[in-house]
Design a protein around this motif. Structure first.
Motif, PDB file in Angstrom:
ATOM      1  N   PRO A 117       0.817  -1.224   0.000  1.00 26.18           N
ATOM      2  CA  PRO A 117       0.000   0.000   0.000  1.00 26.18           C
ATOM      3  C   PRO A 117       0.848   1.269   0.000  1.00 26.18           C
ATOM      4  O   PRO A 117       0.546   2.234  -0.694  1.00 26.18           O
ATOM      5  CB  PRO A 117      -0.807  -0.123   1.293  1.00 26.18           C
ATOM      6  CG  PRO A 117      -0.931  -1.581   1.510  1.00 26.18           C
ATOM      7  CD  PRO A 117       0.378  -2.161   1.028  1.00 26.18           C
ATOM      8  N   ARG A 118       1.936   1.231   0.743  1.00 27.30           N
ATOM      9  CA  ARG A 118       2.798   2.400   0.824  1.00 27.30           C
ATOM     10  C   ARG A 118       3.457   2.706  -0.522  1.00 27.30           C
ATOM     11  O   ARG A 118       3.552   3.854  -0.941  1.00 27.30           O
ATOM     12  CB  ARG A 118       3.868   2.125   1.879  1.00 27.30           C
ATOM     13  CG  ARG A 118       4.601   3.352   2.277  1.00 27.30           C
ATOM     14  CD  ARG A 118       5.667   2.977   3.267  1.00 27.30           C
ATOM     15  NE  ARG A 118       6.339   4.161   3.713  1.00 27.30           N
ATOM     16  CZ  ARG A 118       6.766   4.331   4.942  1.00 27.30           C
ATOM     17  NH1 ARG A 118       6.578   3.388   5.841  1.00 27.30           N
ATOM     18  NH2 ARG A 118       7.383   5.434   5.284  1.00 27.30           N
ATOM     19  N   ARG A 136       2.288   1.702  -3.505  1.00 29.00           N
ATOM     20  CA  ARG A 136       1.252   2.068  -4.474  1.00 29.00           C
ATOM     21  C   ARG A 136       0.785   3.507  -4.298  1.00 29.00           C
ATOM     22  O   ARG A 136       0.359   4.150  -5.252  1.00 29.00           O
ATOM     23  CB  ARG A 136       0.044   1.148  -4.315  1.00 29.00           C
ATOM     24  CG  ARG A 136       0.263  -0.255  -4.852  1.00 29.00           C
ATOM     25  CD  ARG A 136      -0.866  -1.133  -4.390  1.00 29.00           C
ATOM     26  NE  ARG A 136      -0.753  -2.489  -4.890  1.00 29.00           N
ATOM     27  CZ  ARG A 136      -1.257  -3.529  -4.253  1.00 29.00           C
ATOM     28  NH1 ARG A 136      -1.896  -3.357  -3.106  1.00 29.00           N
ATOM     29  NH2 ARG A 136      -1.130  -4.739  -4.760  1.00 29.00           N
ATOM     30  N   ALA A 137       0.837   3.987  -3.064  1.00 22.95           N
ATOM     31  CA  ALA A 137       0.389   5.358  -2.810  1.00 22.95           C
ATOM     32  C   ALA A 137       1.188   6.354  -3.642  1.00 22.95           C
ATOM     33  O   ALA A 137       0.700   7.431  -3.962  1.00 22.95           O
ATOM     34  CB  ALA A 137       0.512   5.680  -1.327  1.00 22.95           C
ATOM     35  N   ASN A 141     -13.368  12.013  -4.454  1.00 24.12           N
ATOM     36  CA  ASN A 141     -12.491  11.107  -5.188  1.00 24.12           C
ATOM     37  C   ASN A 141     -11.037  11.573  -5.116  1.00 24.12           C
ATOM     38  O   ASN A 141     -10.128  10.762  -5.027  1.00 24.12           O
ATOM     39  CB  ASN A 141     -12.920  11.042  -6.663  1.00 24.12           C
ATOM     40  CG  ASN A 141     -13.810   9.860  -6.957  1.00 24.12           C
ATOM     41  OD1 ASN A 141     -13.336   8.737  -7.109  1.00 24.12           O
ATOM     42  ND2 ASN A 141     -15.109  10.096  -7.007  1.00 24.12           N
ATOM     43  N   ILE A 148      -9.826  11.583  -0.916  1.00 30.44           N
ATOM     44  CA  ILE A 148      -9.887  10.442   0.000  1.00 30.44           C
ATOM     45  C   ILE A 148      -8.517   9.775   0.196  1.00 30.44           C
ATOM     46  O   ILE A 148      -8.140   9.434   1.318  1.00 30.44           O
ATOM     47  CB  ILE A 148     -10.968   9.433  -0.433  1.00 30.44           C
ATOM     48  CG1 ILE A 148     -11.103   8.329   0.602  1.00 30.44           C
ATOM     49  CG2 ILE A 148     -10.673   8.807  -1.785  1.00 30.44           C
ATOM     50  CD1 ILE A 148     -12.477   8.128   1.101  1.00 30.44           C
ATOM     51  N   GLY A 149      -7.781   9.619  -0.908  1.00 26.40           N
ATOM     52  CA  GLY A 149      -6.460   9.001  -0.796  1.00 26.40           C
ATOM     53  C   GLY A 149      -5.491   9.875  -0.013  1.00 26.40           C
ATOM     54  O   GLY A 149      -4.726   9.397   0.824  1.00 26.40           O
ATOM     55  N   LYS A 180      -6.763   9.571   3.754  1.00 28.68           N
ATOM     56  CA  LYS A 180      -6.685   8.261   4.402  1.00 28.68           C
ATOM     57  C   LYS A 180      -5.313   7.612   4.267  1.00 28.68           C
ATOM     58  O   LYS A 180      -4.912   6.838   5.119  1.00 28.68           O
ATOM     59  CB  LYS A 180      -7.733   7.302   3.811  1.00 28.68           C
ATOM     60  CG  LYS A 180      -9.154   7.774   3.970  1.00 28.68           C
ATOM     61  CD  LYS A 180      -9.611   7.671   5.412  1.00 28.68           C
ATOM     62  CE  LYS A 180     -11.034   8.176   5.555  1.00 28.68           C
ATOM     63  NZ  LYS A 180     -11.525   8.112   6.932  1.00 28.68           N
ATOM     64  N   VAL A 181      -4.624   7.884   3.165  1.00 23.84           N
ATOM     65  CA  VAL A 181      -3.340   7.212   2.947  1.00 23.84           C
ATOM     66  C   VAL A 181      -2.161   8.127   3.304  1.00 23.84           C
ATOM     67  O   VAL A 181      -1.265   7.731   4.039  1.00 23.84           O
ATOM     68  CB  VAL A 181      -3.217   6.718   1.492  1.00 23.84           C
ATOM     69  CG1 VAL A 181      -1.869   6.034   1.268  1.00 23.84           C
ATOM     70  CG2 VAL A 181      -4.362   5.765   1.153  1.00 23.84           C
ATOM     71  N   ARG A 185      -2.435  10.905   4.983  1.00 27.19           N
ATOM     72  CA  ARG A 185      -2.732  11.552   6.278  1.00 27.19           C
ATOM     73  C   ARG A 185      -2.646  13.071   6.206  1.00 27.19           C
ATOM     74  O   ARG A 185      -2.202  13.723   7.151  1.00 27.19           O
ATOM     75  CB  ARG A 185      -1.786  11.031   7.373  1.00 27.19           C
ATOM     76  CG  ARG A 185      -1.802   9.540   7.518  1.00 27.19           C
ATOM     77  CD  ARG A 185      -2.791   9.116   8.568  1.00 27.19           C
ATOM     78  NE  ARG A 185      -3.091   7.689   8.444  1.00 27.19           N
ATOM     79  CZ  ARG A 185      -4.298   7.175   8.591  1.00 27.19           C
ATOM     80  NH1 ARG A 185      -5.318   7.941   8.868  1.00 27.19           N
ATOM     81  NH2 ARG A 185      -4.500   5.893   8.482  1.00 27.19           N
ATOM     82  N   MET A 239      -1.717  12.450  -5.307  1.00 24.52           N
ATOM     83  CA  MET A 239      -0.909  11.662  -4.385  1.00 24.52           C
ATOM     84  C   MET A 239       0.585  11.946  -4.554  1.00 24.52           C
ATOM     85  O   MET A 239       1.420  11.230  -3.993  1.00 24.52           O
ATOM     86  CB  MET A 239      -1.168  10.165  -4.601  1.00 24.52           C
ATOM     87  CG  MET A 239      -2.639   9.758  -4.522  1.00 24.52           C
ATOM     88  SD  MET A 239      -3.333   9.932  -2.877  1.00 24.52           S
ATOM     89  CE  MET A 239      -2.648   8.493  -2.066  1.00 24.52           C
ATOM     90  N   MET A 247      -4.585   3.173  -5.207  1.00 22.10           N
ATOM     91  CA  MET A 247      -4.540   4.428  -4.469  1.00 22.10           C
ATOM     92  C   MET A 247      -3.711   4.294  -3.198  1.00 22.10           C
ATOM     93  O   MET A 247      -3.366   5.285  -2.559  1.00 22.10           O
ATOM     94  CB  MET A 247      -5.982   4.777  -4.123  1.00 22.10           C
ATOM     95  CG  MET A 247      -6.191   6.023  -3.371  1.00 22.10           C
ATOM     96  SD  MET A 247      -7.375   6.990  -4.292  1.00 22.10           S
ATOM     97  CE  MET A 247      -6.290   7.945  -5.245  1.00 22.10           C
ATOM     98  N   GLY A 248      -3.407   3.053  -2.823  1.00 21.21           N
ATOM     99  CA  GLY A 248      -2.618   2.822  -1.620  1.00 21.21           C
ATOM    100  C   GLY A 248      -3.453   2.370  -0.431  1.00 21.21           C
ATOM    101  O   GLY A 248      -2.946   2.299   0.686  1.00 21.21           O
TER     102      GLY A 248
END
Lengths: 250, 221
Positions: A81-82, A84-85, A105, A108-109, A112-113, A115, A161, B128-129
């Motif tokens: 996840p880290r 891909r972010a 849209n 949110i990333g 949530k990802v 922060r 991102m 998106m992670g």
């Protein structure tokens, strides 16, 4: 833009992948330097999409190695996840979240990802929406936008991102012809700014304009990995010549 | 008597019937909310790549769905006190039983809902992670829930009707209240007809809501 720094952003070494008995990727190796724009083309079913999905681990592969910015994607210890972010991805069918507004849209990333605070995320979202020319659509839902608009939102969403590189999986092939250019324009601009990009695309005009290299795939193999001028001038493989003659003849 | 109806007793018994209806509504609400929550967890377990977890959830669902509800109600009422050592009361027993039983049905609905979300959406969330949990919570479940809303409500209508089965353990729901009032006023037929009317009106209006929802969602995307 032809000055390409030499540090590798994406490195693929002998990547092979099977679906059961069927081999979809065979010994694929390539290297994308920082700031480089690569176009991956080839007939349908040749493994192009599968190849770029190996870059952010959306597809698992059984053999070989993929290194993104020094991190091994296939390593079970890697925090996917880290990783891909920070690897932006744009899909053929946009894949905006239909139950959220355009602004949500885009934020949110970040919230949530990454922060980020809500205010910071919204400010960034507004800036990037403006950049793709869709500031007025911020409060709408994806279903209310045209395909071209949705895809531009999807690009903006990925850019929110702060990606270190961008993957495009046939970003224009689900679009009506009159909407293709509005998406390609955004991509061209991005390429000119020095974004590292790996694009699965059949848009040879786009490849001619901004690609540093073109990768041609067939039956799960990288048949040709050449600079743009080499590829369009004198492709070495017969298969690539045939492919080019088919898609450029009209 | 002589076969003629006397509905005037209904007015006098309304407060008593209302207490019964309150329990029926409470049971429906608790079993719906608890059942959907537990059912969603069961659905996640059934779809989990962890084989023992998926198998356990699958067993639970299949067993619950293969036993008549009235038997599950009785069984819980009789067996749980033997295990815990103290009586639970018909009402509490009904609340627990219905939640556990309905969870099996809501599970299958939520499983279908989760699977109705396209692979592309799932991939977009991961790209998106998002972690698995974030992707479920933020991307997949909201869409699954929205897609399945009419079916979830239809199941709730069935649940509402099924609550009348608690008469088997003597819990005081609407049907039980009607039965008791019928005996008190010596007008059992009128009471049961009236109870049926209440069930009918409530179910019919709910199914009307479901139909409206279906039409509304049919126009989206």
């Amino acid at each position: 833009m032809n000055q390409v720094p030499n540090s590798a952003m994406i490195e693929m070494r002998n990547v092979s992948k099977w679906y059961g008995q069927f081999q979809v990727l065979t010994d694929c190796s390539t290297r994308v330097s920082k700031g480089e724009v690569i176009v991956v083309c080839g007939p349908s079913g040749s493994g192009k999409s599968t190849l770029i999905k190996c870059v952010n681990g959306l597809e698992v592969f059984q053999q070989g190695e993929v290194i993104v910015d020094g991190t091994s994607v296939g390593d079970p210890k890697t925090d996917l996840p880290r990783l891909r972010a920070h690897v932006g991805m744009v899909f053929q069918h946009f894949e905006l979240f239909p139950h959220m507004t355009i602004t949500d849209n885009l934020t949110i990333g970040q919230i949530k990802v990454l922060r980020r605070s809500k205010e910071e995320a919204q400010e960034k979202a507004a800036r990037l929406l403006d950049r793709v020319g869709l500031k007025q659509q911020a409060h709408k839902h994806p279903g209310q936008l045209s395909g071209g608009q949705q895809q531009r939102v999807a690009i903006a969403r990925a850019l929110c991102m702060d990606p270190i590189c961008m993957l495009f999986d046939e970003p224009t092939s689900a679009l009506d012809p009159e909407m293709i250019n509005e998406v390609l324009d955004v991509m061209v601009e991005l390429a000119k700014e020095g974004m590292t990009m790996m694009c699965v695309s059949h848009e040879m005009g786009f490849a001619r304009k901004v690609a540093h290299r073109v990768i041609f795939m067939d039956q799960g193999r990288i048949i040709e990995d050449a600079t743009r001028d080499e590829f369009f001038g004198t492709p070495r493989s017969e298969r690539a010549q045939l492919f080019l003659s088919k898609i450029l003849s009209h | 008597m002589h076969g003629d109806f006397d509905f005037s007793v209904l007015v006098d018994s309304l407060p008593f019937l209302w207490t019964g209806l309150q329990f029926t509504l409470k049971l429906t609400a608790v079993a719906m909310l608890g059942g959907i929550a537990l059912g969603t967890l069961l659905a996640l377990a059934r779809l989990s790549p962890i084989a023992p977890l998926a198998r356990a959830a699958s067993w639970y669902v299949n067993i619950m769905r293969s036993i008549p509800l009235v038997m599950v109600i009785l069984w819980f009422f009789l067996v749980i006190p033997l295990i815990t050592g103290k009586p639970m009361g018909a009402e509490n027993s009904a609340l627990v039983t219905f939640t556990l039983f309905e969870a099996a049905f809501y599970c299958e609905i939520m499983r279908a809902g989760i699977q109705s979300v396209s692979r592309g959406q799932v991939a977009a969330g991961y790209a998106m992670g998002f972690t698995y949990g974030q992707n479920m919570r933020l991307v997949i479940l909201p869409q699954a829930f929205r897609n399945m809303l009419p079916v979830l409500l239809t199941q709730t209508i069935v649940l509402f009707q099924d609550t009348s089965l608690v008469y088997a353990i003597g819990a005081k729901d609407l049907l039980k209240a009607a039965e008791v009032a019928g005996k008190n006023y010596n007008r059992p037929v009128e009471m049961v007809i009236f109870a049926a009317l209440i069930y009918f009106v409530m179910c019919y209006s709910l199914s009307f809501v479901v139909k409206r929802l279906q039409q509304r969602f049919a126009f989206k995307r």
